[in-house]
Scaffold this motif. Sequence first.
Motif, PDB file in Angstrom:
ATOM      1  N   MET A 187       0.827  -1.197   0.000  1.00 19.83           N
ATOM      2  CA  MET A 187       0.000   0.000   0.000  1.00 19.83           C
ATOM      3  C   MET A 187       0.870   1.259   0.000  1.00 19.83           C
ATOM      4  N   THR A 188       2.144   1.130   0.343  1.00 21.61           N
ATOM      5  CA  THR A 188       3.049   2.278   0.332  1.00 21.61           C
ATOM      6  C   THR A 188       3.134   2.887  -1.060  1.00 21.61           C
ATOM      7  N   ASP A 189       3.205   2.035  -2.091  1.00 25.48           N
ATOM      8  CA  ASP A 189       3.262   2.538  -3.472  1.00 25.48           C
ATOM      9  C   ASP A 189       2.000   3.320  -3.820  1.00 25.48           C
ATOM     10  N   VAL A 190       0.870   2.872  -3.318  1.00 21.63           N
ATOM     11  CA  VAL A 190      -0.396   3.549  -3.603  1.00 21.63           C
ATOM     12  C   VAL A 190      -0.387   4.947  -2.983  1.00 21.63           C
ATOM     13  N   PHE A 191       0.017   5.042  -1.719  1.00 18.18           N
ATOM     14  CA  PHE A 191       0.064   6.352  -1.070  1.00 18.18           C
ATOM     15  C   PHE A 191       1.075   7.271  -1.752  1.00 18.18           C
ATOM     16  N   ALA A 192       2.213   6.733  -2.147  1.00 16.14           N
ATOM     17  CA  ALA A 192       3.220   7.542  -2.852  1.00 16.14           C
ATOM     18  C   ALA A 192       2.657   8.032  -4.181  1.00 16.14           C
ATOM     19  N   ALA A 193       1.933   7.168  -4.882  1.00 14.81           N
ATOM     20  CA  ALA A 193       1.340   7.561  -6.168  1.00 14.81           C
ATOM     21  C   ALA A 193       0.281   8.633  -5.968  1.00 14.81           C
ATOM     22  N   LEU A 194      -0.512   8.515  -4.917  1.00 12.80           N
ATOM     23  CA  LEU A 194      -1.581   9.478  -4.658  1.00 12.80           C
ATOM     24  C   LEU A 194      -1.067  10.820  -4.136  1.00 12.80           C
ATOM     25  N   ALA A 195       0.196  10.874  -3.741  1.00 15.20           N
ATOM     26  CA  ALA A 195       0.760  12.111  -3.189  1.00 15.20           C
ATOM     27  C   ALA A 195       0.875  13.216  -4.233  1.00 15.20           C
ATOM     28  N   SER A 196       0.908  12.865  -5.492  1.00 20.14           N
ATOM     29  CA  SER A 196       1.092  13.852  -6.561  1.00 20.14           C
ATOM     30  C   SER A 196      -0.250  14.379  -7.060  1.00 20.14           C
ATOM     31  N   PRO A 197      -0.432  15.700  -7.066  1.00 20.79           N
ATOM     32  CA  PRO A 197      -1.669  16.270  -7.620  1.00 20.79           C
ATOM     33  C   PRO A 197      -1.883  15.893  -9.096  1.00 20.79           C
ATOM     34  N   ALA A 198      -0.807  15.800  -9.857  1.00 22.55           N
ATOM     35  CA  ALA A 198      -0.943  15.437 -11.276  1.00 22.55           C
ATOM     36  C   ALA A 198      -1.467  14.009 -11.409  1.00 22.55           C
ATOM     37  N   ARG A 199      -0.960  13.105 -10.585  1.00 29.32           N
ATOM     38  CA  ARG A 199      -1.430  11.720 -10.657  1.00 29.32           C
ATOM     39  C   ARG A 199      -2.870  11.596 -10.169  1.00 29.32           C
ATOM     40  N   ARG A 200      -3.241  12.371  -9.156  1.00 35.30           N
ATOM     41  CA  ARG A 200      -4.637  12.355  -8.712  1.00 35.30           C
ATOM     42  C   ARG A 200      -5.553  12.869  -9.818  1.00 35.30           C
ATOM     43  N   GLU A 201      -5.102  13.872 -10.564  1.00 35.72           N
ATOM     44  CA  GLU A 201      -5.899  14.401 -11.678  1.00 35.72           C
ATOM     45  C   GLU A 201      -5.995  13.357 -12.800  1.00 35.72           C
ATOM     46  N   LEU A 202      -4.919  12.634 -13.075  1.00 40.60           N
ATOM     47  CA  LEU A 202      -4.985  11.566 -14.069  1.00 40.60           C
ATOM     48  C   LEU A 202      -6.022  10.518 -13.660  1.00 40.60           C
ATOM     49  N   LEU A 203      -6.024  10.154 -12.387  1.00 43.75           N
ATOM     50  CA  LEU A 203      -7.009   9.177 -11.908  1.00 43.75           C
ATOM     51  C   LEU A 203      -8.428   9.720 -12.059  1.00 43.75           C
ATOM     52  N   ARG A 204      -8.619  11.003 -11.772  1.00 43.13           N
ATOM     53  CA  ARG A 204      -9.941  11.606 -11.909  1.00 43.13           C
ATOM     54  C   ARG A 204     -10.406  11.567 -13.360  1.00 43.13           C
ATOM     55  N   LEU A 205      -9.503  11.904 -14.265  1.00 46.03           N
ATOM     56  CA  LEU A 205      -9.849  11.882 -15.686  1.00 46.03           C
ATOM     57  C   LEU A 205     -10.236  10.474 -16.140  1.00 46.03           C
ATOM     58  N   LEU A 206      -9.476   9.489 -15.695  1.00 49.23           N
ATOM     59  CA  LEU A 206      -9.781   8.112 -16.070  1.00 49.23           C
ATOM     60  C   LEU A 206     -11.095   7.646 -15.439  1.00 49.23           C
ATOM     61  N   ARG A 207     -11.358   8.106 -14.228  1.00 49.73           N
ATOM     62  CA  ARG A 207     -12.623   7.769 -13.567  1.00 49.73           C
ATOM     63  C   ARG A 207     -13.812   8.389 -14.304  1.00 49.73           C
ATOM     64  N   ASP A 208     -13.688   9.667 -14.615  1.00 46.19           N
ATOM     65  CA  ASP A 208     -14.806  10.400 -15.202  1.00 46.19           C
ATOM     66  C   ASP A 208     -15.009  10.134 -16.691  1.00 46.19           C
ATOM     67  N   GLU A 209     -13.918   9.884 -17.404  1.00 51.41           N
ATOM     68  CA  GLU A 209     -14.004   9.805 -18.862  1.00 51.41           C
ATOM     69  C   GLU A 209     -13.640   8.442 -19.438  1.00 51.41           C
ATOM     70  N   GLY A 210     -13.274   7.507 -18.589  1.00 53.20           N
ATOM     71  CA  GLY A 210     -12.952   6.163 -19.063  1.00 53.20           C
ATOM     72  C   GLY A 210     -11.551   6.046 -19.639  1.00 53.20           C
ATOM     73  N   ALA A 211     -11.288   4.901 -20.236  1.00 54.53           N
ATOM     74  CA  ALA A 211      -9.962   4.593 -20.787  1.00 54.53           C
ATOM     75  C   ALA A 211      -9.560   5.619 -21.834  1.00 54.53           C
ATOM     76  N   GLN A 212      -8.262   5.993 -21.795  1.00 56.85           N
ATOM     77  CA  GLN A 212      -7.763   7.011 -22.711  1.00 56.85           C
ATOM     78  C   GLN A 212      -6.308   6.740 -23.066  1.00 56.85           C
ATOM     79  N   PRO A 213      -5.896   7.165 -24.249  1.00 54.96           N
ATOM     80  CA  PRO A 213      -4.476   7.076 -24.600  1.00 54.96           C
ATOM     81  C   PRO A 213      -3.704   8.216 -23.933  1.00 54.96           C
ATOM     82  N   VAL A 214      -2.415   8.026 -23.784  1.00 51.63           N
ATOM     83  CA  VAL A 214      -1.576   9.033 -23.134  1.00 51.63           C
ATOM     84  C   VAL A 214      -1.663  10.369 -23.873  1.00 51.63           C
ATOM     85  N   ARG A 215      -1.804  10.317 -25.184  1.00 55.53           N
ATOM     86  CA  ARG A 215      -1.892  11.545 -25.988  1.00 55.53           C
ATOM     87  C   ARG A 215      -3.057  12.416 -25.515  1.00 55.53           C
TER      88      ARG A 215
END
Length: 104
Positions: A1-29
């Motif tokens: 779970m340490t990796d999960v907390f470290a990943a969630l520490a970044s605002p950019a990564r939290r925003e990526l998760l939000r985008l994937l949650r709200d808009e579904g699967a997406q390419p990096v582009r």
Amino acid sequence: MTDVFAALASPARRELLRLLRDEGAQPVRRLADRFAMARPSVSEHLKVLKRAGLVTERRNGRERLYSLETAPLVEVRDWLTPYERFWRERLTGLRDILNKIEDE
């Protein structure tokens, strides 16, 4: 779970998760278009999320589609629940004290 907390520490990564949650699967582009950072930087953030088990990656032709993986977030929620109860009880107690002082 340490990796999960470290990943969630970044605002950019939290925003990526939000985008994937709200808009579904997406390419990096498409994800990178939403940030003021280069595509390789977004790819690095996605690697961190993937290592933490928060996203999955699958090929679709030449693209790689990233999707949200919620199982690690359930573990985080379960870990946080006792702390939420703790703070809720403390804040309820504070509210009761403040109401009592106000009534006096």
